[in-house]
Design a protein around this motif. Structure first.
Motif, short mmCIF file in Angstrom:
data_model
loop_
_atom_site.label_atom_id
_atom_site.label_comp_id
_atom_site.label_asym_id
_atom_site.label_seq_id
_atom_site.Cartn_x
_atom_site.Cartn_y
_atom_site.Cartn_z
N LEU A 76 0.82 -1.21 0.00
CA LEU A 76 0.00 0.00 0.00
C LEU A 76 0.86 1.27 0.00
O LEU A 76 0.46 2.30 -0.52
N PHE A 77 2.04 1.18 0.61
CA PHE A 77 2.90 2.36 0.63
C PHE A 77 4.02 2.27 -0.39
O PHE A 77 4.89 3.12 -0.44
N MET A 112 -2.79 5.17 -2.28
CA MET A 112 -2.86 3.81 -1.75
C MET A 112 -3.55 2.88 -2.73
O MET A 112 -3.11 1.75 -2.93
N ASN A 144 -1.23 2.17 -5.51
CA ASN A 144 -0.18 1.23 -5.09
C ASN A 144 -0.72 -0.19 -5.00
O ASN A 144 -0.05 -1.13 -5.40
#
Ligand SMILES: Nc1ncnc2c1ncn2[C@@H]1O[C@H](COP(=O)(O)OP(=O)(O)OP(=O)(O)O)[C@@H](O)[C@H]1O
Ligand SMILES: [Mg+2]
Lengths: 255, 359
Positions: free
Chosen positions: A115-116, B186, B189
């Motif tokens: 996610l990061f 997010m 990503n």
């Protein structure tokens, strides 16, 4: 190197015995072909190996280890990858994304890092991409990388599915009718590809196939089944000359 | 026509494809950051709503657009986030900066539990299950007595970050913008890494996702978790925007509105959630302008807004299933290749027979 051993396996759908006390084994580094008339239970054998179905009896082993303890998504971790008879691609994703999903087993679930997009991710993504490119080159798919799979012609979709299985770096590859729906030229091409998979990549191939020309060309060993039962095994010509096999193809009940 | 030449694998992995794309997005960001300089409080508040709805929409996009699980219950998660945040703030005196992520996490865990249960369901069953979750949540909060404030609702304390009060439109605007951008990053990503691809794989073919090693039940629950975290975050922010929350604020109608939002915006894309949020939030404002021009009888009749909304939605489903974002891509292409545009360039080619699917 591993052996795939199917031992006295049976499966029934309701009253229909789809696979009936079937045994065979595949030697490493070979192309092993399963033939049989429509509805013989060939695809069901693949689905049994891939744990989609539980056999009623018998055992399936790979590299000496029973697969029956594995859940369907764990089969790939034993080094077994497959294609489907009716092409099961991720239609709304690009060809490249399809291949990157094929790399799934070569990664771990790491939500925060993903996610990061922590530094390790870029390295991993590049690694997956390099492997995907290797396979794209191997199968001549360069022109289609960014095309949506749903928009690709049938022959390319078939190849894409094979590519997706190959990027997983399996030890054994199960191909369900690799030539069905293909043109004659595409089928010839498939024969070369299968030979290359065995020779250059050292991957064992188990294939279900109807096209006898292709079967004769690439198979090291052939198994014929009918109505879920063993008919004959041996070289391609031995199996085709077998009277039981001929009877099965000519009219089922006549045997 | 501009053809994109790629010189490095990184181009497909990085956030922006090339300099031009990076330029445009950064320009938008600068305009958004500078908006308080030239917009008054009313419009800043409206934009704040857009950002908050977009965060909830991104969550729903992860669940419905990417993992393929339709949900009529997103507003329930928004409600849980809003209430968790408000209760943590006012009842337990948790500092704002901890309370918001905590509320998002609590919502996420509820989502995870629901995802474990709903993970086996498809299509209509899943729709009904999530719809019931929306209804049950509304009832539970309504019947929660003093703890949730029941149907009387709860007042929401102001925002205070390390002693700095966020009490003016431009301040909340910037806060919401920051979290909105964070949520986009997010999601982006997620999509360019392993888990995001697993979700898309599950959406398109569960059998082959499984054959490649994806634990389908696990990743479906993960999608519910992420979706709920986003909804919880949006809920916390929304609570502040409303000053006062009641269970009805997050009723079933709100869930349906959120789902329609991502459909109108363009399902399966990040842009879709954002375009949809603009549409949902700004539509009433635009309609109020339109109403001035209409004869009184039509303008003042109660159902006008719903009717207009329904008609627009129907129009999208009939004529532009790819949503606002799909339309935008086409317009963009039109100007790129002007005057050579052909409608056919977006028609899907079908050069093969549709094969039957295993299952
Ligand atoms: N999920 C299922 N439920 C019920 N019956 C099934 C199922 N899958 C297969 N069968 C039946 O089991 C038998 C064997 O099917 P299978 O798909 O293995 O045949 P096949 O040898 O692959 O045939 P083909 O050459 O047509 O692909 C068929 O009679 C089929 O109808
Ligand atoms: Mg078959």
């Amino acid at each position: 190197m591993s052996w795939l051993e199917v031992e006295n396996v049976s499966l029934a759908f309701g009253g229909l015995k789809a696979v009936d006390n079937l045994s065979f084994s595949v030697e490493p580094g070979k192309v092993f072909t399963i033939i049989g008339p429509n509805g013989a239970g060939k695809s069901t054998v693949f689905n049994l190996i891939c744990r989609i179905y539980d056999p009623l009896e018998g055992d399936i082993r790979f590299g000496g280890e029973s697969l029956l303890g594995a859940r369907p998504h764990e089969v790939i971790n034993h080094g077994i990858a497959r294609t489907f008879q009716n092409i099961e691609l991720f239609e709304h994703a690009s060809l490249l994304d399809n291949l990157l999903i094929g790399r799934f087993r070569h990664g771990r679930f790491s939500p925060l890092s993903e996610l990061f997009f922590l530094p390790g991710q870029l390295r991993q993504e590049l690694e997956h991409r390099r492997k995907a490119e290797e396979v794209i080159e191997f199968l001549d798919l360069e022109g289609y990388r960014h095309a949506r799979v749903a928009d690709l012609p049938y022959g390319v979709r078939k190849k894409t599915e094979m590519a997706r299985a190959l990027v997983a770096s399996p030890e054994i590859l199960l191909l369900d009718e690799p030539s069905s729906g293909l043109t004659t030229e595409e089928t010839d091409d498939t024969a070369f590809v299968i030979e290359d998979i065995r020779e250059d990549l050292g991957i064992t191939v188990v294939m279900i196939e109807h096209d006898m020309k292709l079967v004769n060309k690439v198979s090291d060993k052939v198994l014929a089944i009918n109505e879920g039962r063993f008919l004959a095994t041996g070289s391609a010509s031995e199996v085709q000359d077998d009277p039981d096999v001929q009877a099965a193809y000519l009219g089922g009940e006549a045997a | 026509m501009r053809v994109l030449f790629r010189k490095s694998y990184k181009q497909d992995i990085r956030l922006f494809r090339d300099r031009t794309q990076a330029f445009w997005y950064l320009l938008f960001l600068c305009i958004a950051l500078a908006a308080p300089l030239f917009l008054d409080g009313y419009f800043l508040d409206e934009l704040s709503f857009v950002y908050i709805y977009a965060i909830a929409g991104l969550g729903l996009m992860i669940l419905t657009g990417f993992s393929g699980q339709v949900s009529f219950g997103q507003a329930a998660f928004v409600a849980i986030g809003a209430y968790a945040h408000t209760i943590l703030l006012s009842r337990y005196g948790v500092p704002w900066i901890l309370s918001l992520p905590l509320a998002a996490l609590i919502t996420g865990l509820v989502g995870l539990a629901i995802g474990r249960i709903c993970g086996r369901m498809h299509g209509l069953y899943l729709a009904i299950a999530t719809l019931s979750i929306a209804i049950v949540t509304e009832r539970l909060i309504g019947g929660g007595g003093d703890f949730t404030g029941g149907h009387r609702g709860l007042p929401v304390p102001g925002i205070d970050i390390f002693g700095i009060a966020i009490d003016q439109s431009w301040k909340t605007y910037l806060l919401n913008l920051a979290l909105f951008v964070g949520a986009i990053l997010m999601t982006r990503n997620l999509l360019r890494t392993r888990s995001g691809r697993a979700l898309i794989a599950i959406r398109d073919s569960e059998v082959s996702a499984r054959s490649l090693g994806t634990n389908v039940a696990f990743y479906k629950a993960y999608a519910f978790f992420l979706s709920a975290v986003f909804a919880g975050l949006a809920g916390g922010l929304l609570a502040h925007a409303f000053y006062y929350i009641t269970p009805e604020t997050f009723g079933m109608g709100e869930s349906i509105r959120l789902l329609l939002m991502i459909v109108v915006g363009g399902i399966g894309t990040i842009h879709g959630a954002i375009f949809g949020a603009f549409f949902i939030v700004l539509l009433p404002t635009v309609l109020s302008w339109v109403k001035v021009l209409l004869p009184g009888a039509i303008a003042t009749s109660g159902g006008f807004d719903s009717l207009a909304f329904g008609m627009i939605l129907l129009g999208f489903i009939l004529f532009e299933p790819d949503g606002l974002y799909g339309r935008w891509v086409k317009i963009h292409h039109y100007f790129n290749v002007f005057p050579m545009y052909k409608r056919r360039s977006f028609q899907r080619q079908k050069t093969f027979l549709k094969t039957e699917r295993l299952k």
